[in-house]
Write a protein that holds these residues in place. Structure first.
Motif, PDB file in Angstrom:
ATOM      1  N   ASP A  48       0.803  -1.221   0.000  1.00 56.82           N
ATOM      2  CA  ASP A  48       0.000   0.000   0.000  1.00 56.82           C
ATOM      3  C   ASP A  48       0.836   1.272   0.000  1.00 56.82           C
ATOM      4  O   ASP A  48       0.281   2.371  -0.019  1.00 56.82           O
ATOM      5  CB  ASP A  48      -0.918   0.033   1.229  1.00 56.82           C
ATOM      6  N   PHE A  49       2.145   1.125   0.056  1.00 58.45           N
ATOM      7  CA  PHE A  49       3.022   2.278   0.217  1.00 58.45           C
ATOM      8  C   PHE A  49       3.957   2.479  -0.969  1.00 58.45           C
ATOM      9  O   PHE A  49       4.489   1.520  -1.523  1.00 58.45           O
ATOM     10  CB  PHE A  49       3.877   2.132   1.477  1.00 58.45           C
ATOM     11  N   THR A  50       4.170   3.735  -1.303  1.00 55.98           N
ATOM     12  CA  THR A  50       5.300   4.105  -2.143  1.00 55.98           C
ATOM     13  C   THR A  50       6.554   4.016  -1.283  1.00 55.98           C
ATOM     14  O   THR A  50       6.543   4.455  -0.118  1.00 55.98           O
ATOM     15  CB  THR A  50       5.133   5.530  -2.682  1.00 55.98           C
ATOM     16  N   LEU A  71       8.036   4.676 -11.605  1.00 52.59           N
ATOM     17  CA  LEU A  71       9.356   4.768 -10.985  1.00 52.59           C
ATOM     18  C   LEU A  71       9.855   6.206 -11.066  1.00 52.59           C
ATOM     19  O   LEU A  71       9.575   6.921 -12.029  1.00 52.59           O
ATOM     20  CB  LEU A  71      10.337   3.841 -11.706  1.00 52.59           C
ATOM     21  N   TYR A  72      10.609   6.580 -10.071  1.00 50.65           N
ATOM     22  CA  TYR A  72      11.198   7.918 -10.032  1.00 50.65           C
ATOM     23  C   TYR A  72      12.689   7.791  -9.760  1.00 50.65           C
ATOM     24  O   TYR A  72      13.107   6.964  -8.941  1.00 50.65           O
ATOM     25  CB  TYR A  72      10.554   8.761  -8.931  1.00 50.65           C
ATOM     26  N   ALA A 108      12.341   6.276  -6.135  1.00 48.05           N
ATOM     27  CA  ALA A 108      11.135   5.829  -5.455  1.00 48.05           C
ATOM     28  C   ALA A 108      10.338   4.957  -6.406  1.00 48.05           C
ATOM     29  O   ALA A 108      10.447   5.084  -7.634  1.00 48.05           O
ATOM     30  CB  ALA A 108      10.295   7.004  -4.969  1.00 48.05           C
ATOM     31  N   ILE A 109       9.530   4.081  -5.795  1.00 49.49           N
ATOM     32  CA  ILE A 109       8.672   3.197  -6.580  1.00 49.49           C
ATOM     33  C   ILE A 109       7.269   3.281  -6.008  1.00 49.49           C
ATOM     34  O   ILE A 109       7.051   3.144  -4.797  1.00 49.49           O
ATOM     35  CB  ILE A 109       9.219   1.757  -6.590  1.00 49.49           C
ATOM     36  N   ASP A 110       6.325   3.504  -6.891  1.00 50.74           N
ATOM     37  CA  ASP A 110       4.925   3.659  -6.502  1.00 50.74           C
ATOM     38  C   ASP A 110       4.329   2.312  -6.121  1.00 50.74           C
ATOM     39  O   ASP A 110       4.952   1.258  -6.333  1.00 50.74           O
ATOM     40  CB  ASP A 110       4.182   4.266  -7.699  1.00 50.74           C
ATOM     41  N   THR A 111       3.106   2.355  -5.585  1.00 48.83           N
ATOM     42  CA  THR A 111       2.384   1.102  -5.353  1.00 48.83           C
ATOM     43  C   THR A 111       2.164   0.379  -6.686  1.00 48.83           C
ATOM     44  O   THR A 111       2.097  -0.848  -6.708  1.00 48.83           O
ATOM     45  CB  THR A 111       1.042   1.384  -4.681  1.00 48.83           C
ATOM     46  N   ASN A 112       2.009   1.135  -7.758  1.00 47.58           N
ATOM     47  CA  ASN A 112       2.059   0.567  -9.103  1.00 47.58           C
ATOM     48  C   ASN A 112       3.537   0.428  -9.464  1.00 47.58           C
ATOM     49  O   ASN A 112       4.216   1.428  -9.677  1.00 47.58           O
ATOM     50  CB  ASN A 112       1.361   1.494 -10.091  1.00 47.58           C
ATOM     51  N   PRO A 113       4.059  -0.765  -9.541  1.00 46.11           N
ATOM     52  CA  PRO A 113       5.503  -0.947  -9.704  1.00 46.11           C
ATOM     53  C   PRO A 113       6.057  -0.450 -11.038  1.00 46.11           C
ATOM     54  O   PRO A 113       7.273  -0.429 -11.228  1.00 46.11           O
ATOM     55  CB  PRO A 113       5.686  -2.457  -9.563  1.00 46.11           C
ATOM     56  N   ARG A 133       4.441  12.572  -8.871  1.00 48.00           N
ATOM     57  CA  ARG A 133       5.582  12.876  -9.733  1.00 48.00           C
ATOM     58  C   ARG A 133       6.314  14.142  -9.310  1.00 48.00           C
ATOM     59  O   ARG A 133       7.532  14.247  -9.438  1.00 48.00           O
ATOM     60  CB  ARG A 133       5.106  12.994 -11.182  1.00 48.00           C
ATOM     61  N   SER A 134       5.573  15.117  -8.800  1.00 47.22           N
ATOM     62  CA  SER A 134       6.203  16.396  -8.450  1.00 47.22           C
ATOM     63  C   SER A 134       6.676  16.455  -7.004  1.00 47.22           C
ATOM     64  O   SER A 134       7.272  17.461  -6.603  1.00 47.22           O
ATOM     65  CB  SER A 134       5.214  17.538  -8.697  1.00 47.22           C
TER      66      SER A 134
END
Length: 126
Positions: free
Chosen positions: A31-33, A58-59, A50-55, A104-105
């Motif tokens: 559930d976490f980024t 990516l950042y 960083a990686i979102d809950t949606n893999p 993203r920001s």
């Protein structure tokens, strides 16, 4: 109790590789980024990736893009940071942290991250 434990740091020569791991417990990890930050003495935390809950989201910071790769395995409650082509300026303590509040920001704002690990030292020799 929420715990994040980083591992995989060490001493490597410039041009070498390391893979950091961040293992989570006490939370619904999926559930976490998850973000990776690094810090050198006397300086503020620097966002690395960083990686979102949606893999697939990516950042990366400009300084590591193309060299580092972040991934996650929610079945193991673990996020990885593959670091290739390491440079002496990558030397720092690396931390992972969790958040539900970034996009993203804002992914690089350490103040938006809630839980932090204890860090793992990465030293790159020239």
């Amino acid at each position: 109790e929420v715990q994040l434990v980083e591992s995989g740091g060490g001493l490597v020569q410039a041009g070498g590789s390391l893979r950091l791991s961040c293992a989570g417990s006490g939370l619904r990890f999926a559930d976490f980024t998850i973000g990776w930050f690094r810090r050198v003495p006397g300086q503020a935390h620097e966002a690395v990736s960083a990686i979102d809950t949606n893999p697939r989201i990516l950042y990366y910071s400009k300084s590591v893009k193309g060299r580092f790769t972040i991934s996650r395995d929610n079945t193991k409650d673990t996020v990885y940071l593959q670091m290739n082509s390491l440079k002496p300026e990558d030397t720092a303590v690396y931390y992972c942290a969790t958040t539900r509040s970034v996009g993203r920001s804002s992914w690089d704002l350490s103040s938006l991250y809630d839980y932090w690990g204890q860090g793992t030292q990465v030293t790159v020799s020239s």
